[in-house]
Motif scaffolding. Structure first.
Motif, PDB file in Angstrom:
ATOM      1  N   ASP A  33      19.041  24.861  77.375  1.00  0.00           N
ATOM      2  CA  ASP A  33      18.385  23.563  77.370  1.00  0.00           C
ATOM      3  C   ASP A  33      18.139  23.143  78.819  1.00  0.00           C
ATOM      4  O   ASP A  33      18.966  23.375  79.689  1.00  0.00           O
ATOM      5  N   VAL A  47      15.298  23.259  74.679  1.00  0.00           N
ATOM      6  CA  VAL A  47      14.594  24.486  74.322  1.00  0.00           C
ATOM      7  C   VAL A  47      15.407  25.293  73.301  1.00  0.00           C
ATOM      8  O   VAL A  47      14.912  25.624  72.220  1.00  0.00           O
ATOM      9  N   MET A  48      16.640  25.617  73.608  1.00  0.00           N
ATOM     10  CA  MET A  48      17.456  26.443  72.706  1.00  0.00           C
ATOM     11  C   MET A  48      17.808  25.702  71.426  1.00  0.00           C
ATOM     12  O   MET A  48      17.869  26.305  70.359  1.00  0.00           O
ATOM     13  N   SER A  50      15.894  23.540  69.938  1.00  0.00           N
ATOM     14  CA  SER A  50      14.681  23.584  69.130  1.00  0.00           C
ATOM     15  C   SER A  50      14.509  24.947  68.462  1.00  0.00           C
ATOM     16  O   SER A  50      14.134  25.027  67.288  1.00  0.00           O
ATOM     17  N   ILE A  51      14.780  26.011  69.202  1.00  0.00           N
ATOM     18  CA  ILE A  51      14.665  27.352  68.634  1.00  0.00           C
ATOM     19  C   ILE A  51      15.685  27.555  67.517  1.00  0.00           C
ATOM     20  O   ILE A  51      15.356  28.090  66.449  1.00  0.00           O
ATOM     21  N   LEU A  52      16.906  27.114  67.739  1.00  0.00           N
ATOM     22  CA  LEU A  52      17.955  27.259  66.734  1.00  0.00           C
ATOM     23  C   LEU A  52      17.607  26.487  65.459  1.00  0.00           C
ATOM     24  O   LEU A  52      17.721  27.017  64.348  1.00  0.00           O
ATOM     25  N   SER A  54      14.641  25.618  64.452  1.00  0.00           N
ATOM     26  CA  SER A  54      13.481  26.270  63.856  1.00  0.00           C
ATOM     27  C   SER A  54      13.884  27.493  63.043  1.00  0.00           C
ATOM     28  O   SER A  54      13.388  27.704  61.928  1.00  0.00           O
ATOM     29  N   VAL A  55      14.782  28.314  63.568  1.00  0.00           N
ATOM     30  CA  VAL A  55      15.227  29.512  62.855  1.00  0.00           C
ATOM     31  C   VAL A  55      15.970  29.132  61.574  1.00  0.00           C
ATOM     32  O   VAL A  55      15.736  29.714  60.513  1.00  0.00           O
ATOM     33  N   SER A  58      13.451  27.706  59.034  1.00  0.00           N
ATOM     34  CA  SER A  58      12.602  28.773  58.516  1.00  0.00           C
ATOM     35  C   SER A  58      13.347  29.603  57.481  1.00  0.00           C
ATOM     36  O   SER A  58      12.806  29.944  56.425  1.00  0.00           O
TER      37      SER A  58
END
Length: 68
Positions: A33, A47-48, A50-52, A54-55, A58
């Motif tokens: 982040d 950043v991280m 948001s990625i976490l 999102s995964v 999903s």
């Protein structure tokens, strides 16, 4: 048309579960982040996180989609 109430209930349960878990799991401030601190301001870009998120979302939506 019978699936609309079921879908709304599932969405409500997911929102409730996420809200409940966020009280105990502190997302944010993960490695990756971006945090920039200046004199009077702080800029935080997760950043991280948001990625976490999102995964996880999903994967959850993929699993829900397989049961329909």
């Amino acid at each position: 048309m019978n699936q609309l109430p079921k879908t709304i209930m599932i969405i409500g349960v997911v929102i409730f579960a996420v809200g409940f878990l966020m009280q105990f799991i502190k997302l944010g401030r993960l490695p990756g982040d971006i945090i920039i601190k200046k004199e009077n301001t702080t800029f935080y870009f997760p950043v991280m996180t948001s990625i976490l998120v999102s995964v996880v979302l999903s994967g959850l939506l993929y699993i829900i989609g397989r049961f329909k």
